[in-house]
Design an enzyme around this catalytic site. Sequence first.
Site, short mmCIF file in Angstrom:
data_model
loop_
_atom_site.label_atom_id
_atom_site.label_comp_id
_atom_site.label_asym_id
_atom_site.label_seq_id
_atom_site.Cartn_x
_atom_site.Cartn_y
_atom_site.Cartn_z
N ASN A 33 -19.66 -19.87 42.65
CA ASN A 33 -19.96 -19.39 44.00
C ASN A 33 -21.42 -18.92 44.04
O ASN A 33 -21.74 -17.79 44.41
CB ASN A 33 -19.00 -18.26 44.41
CG ASN A 33 -19.12 -17.96 45.90
OD1 ASN A 33 -19.30 -16.84 46.31
ND2 ASN A 33 -19.02 -18.98 46.72
N HIS A 38 -28.06 -16.13 41.40
CA HIS A 38 -27.81 -17.01 40.26
C HIS A 38 -28.98 -17.98 40.05
O HIS A 38 -29.38 -18.24 38.91
CB HIS A 38 -26.54 -17.83 40.49
CG HIS A 38 -25.29 -17.01 40.62
ND1 HIS A 38 -24.66 -16.81 41.83
CD2 HIS A 38 -24.56 -16.34 39.70
CE1 HIS A 38 -23.59 -16.07 41.64
NE2 HIS A 38 -23.50 -15.75 40.37
N GLN A 63 -11.19 -10.94 32.69
CA GLN A 63 -11.98 -9.79 33.15
C GLN A 63 -11.51 -9.27 34.50
O GLN A 63 -12.15 -8.41 35.09
CB GLN A 63 -13.47 -10.12 33.16
CG GLN A 63 -13.94 -11.15 34.16
CD GLN A 63 -15.41 -11.50 33.96
OE1 GLN A 63 -15.75 -12.26 33.05
NE2 GLN A 63 -16.29 -10.96 34.76
N GLY A 151 -27.85 -10.79 35.09
CA GLY A 151 -28.44 -10.09 36.23
C GLY A 151 -28.36 -8.57 36.07
O GLY A 151 -27.38 -8.03 35.55
N GLN A 152 -29.40 -7.91 36.54
CA GLN A 152 -29.46 -6.45 36.45
C GLN A 152 -28.39 -5.76 37.29
O GLN A 152 -28.03 -4.61 37.02
CB GLN A 152 -30.85 -5.98 36.91
CG GLN A 152 -31.07 -4.48 36.75
CD GLN A 152 -32.25 -3.99 37.54
OE1 GLN A 152 -33.32 -4.60 37.49
NE2 GLN A 152 -32.09 -2.90 38.27
N SER A 190 -21.24 -12.38 45.10
CA SER A 190 -20.22 -13.26 45.67
C SER A 190 -19.21 -12.43 46.46
O SER A 190 -18.60 -12.92 47.40
CB SER A 190 -19.49 -14.01 44.56
OG SER A 190 -20.43 -14.81 43.89
N ARG A 191 -19.03 -11.18 46.07
CA ARG A 191 -18.05 -10.34 46.75
C ARG A 191 -18.51 -9.88 48.14
O ARG A 191 -17.70 -9.39 48.92
CB ARG A 191 -17.66 -9.14 45.88
CG ARG A 191 -16.84 -9.58 44.67
CD ARG A 191 -16.21 -8.44 43.91
NE ARG A 191 -15.24 -8.93 42.95
CZ ARG A 191 -15.43 -9.03 41.64
NH1 ARG A 191 -16.59 -8.67 41.11
NH2 ARG A 191 -14.48 -9.50 40.85
#
Length: 285
Positions: A33, A38, A63, A151-152, A190-191
């Site tokens: 997604n 990304h 996860q 990613g941070q 994505s959320r």
Amino acid sequence: MQIFSDNINTLRAQISKWKEDGNTIGFAPTMGNLHDGHLSLVRNLKKNGAKKIAVSIFVNPRQFGLSEDFHQYPRTLKNDMALLEKEGVDLVFCPEVNLIYPSHINSEIIIDNPKLMNDLCGRKRPGHFNGVLLVVNKLFNILQPDIAIFGQKDYQQFILIKNMVENLFIEVDLILSPIIRESNGLALSSRNNYLSYENKIMATEIYASLVKVKDKLDKKNDDITQIIQLEVDRLNSIGFKVEYLELRNLDNLEVCNKAEFEKKKYILLIAIKLGDTRLIDNLIL
Ligand code: PAF
């Protein structure tokens, strides 16, 4: 762009060939997604010297908690492939669940880093980081990258992966990639797709709130706890459910030690719920 989904041996042969030819292999693990966040991982791998770029797309069941959004998590493989192809990615690994977690292996390994894993996001998501570390370890073993990027936004995840790499002597250089935000400050995720129009506007408060706390702390007002508590109360009063808003040591995420505040680097981290959606963000001071 080469796509591998079910054959680890041919994937490894390709990576070995690229390495023999002198290429540095850069790797960005994802759950698909894909958005600009990304794609920035891919670009930053190139900037950091990766000559061949591998991306994995795998929604990792281990996860997600039982009540979490594993089944709902957006799966947009066709679109993801098109974006990666356009970005000049060389290899995509998109395995099925039973390749990564073969059902005949019933002696599963658990990777644990209990103190940090059960802190911050781990308090509300027991087992989440065990699942992340397990899959990242498996992906590192399969792809054998020289450089891997994260990613941070998931800073706690990054520190846990760094701990794993150091502890288990995994030969990979890790890169932390800056958070990509919408023009209104909302960190890409994505959320965010789960948010209603109104909640998406409201979610811009999250980053604004981090900046506000940072500014107050920059003014060297020494009551860190009070500044943070006031902001938590304010966010809760306008409809968020704050899980945590904390100032932590940048290197190891240990609790901020007031006496060392001037000397060390810190990071403000937040996790909130907005409706049913859980969002995280952070800001390095
Ligand atoms: O950050 C993510 O997207 C995931 O946690 C990761 C690192 C791809 C592991 O599934």
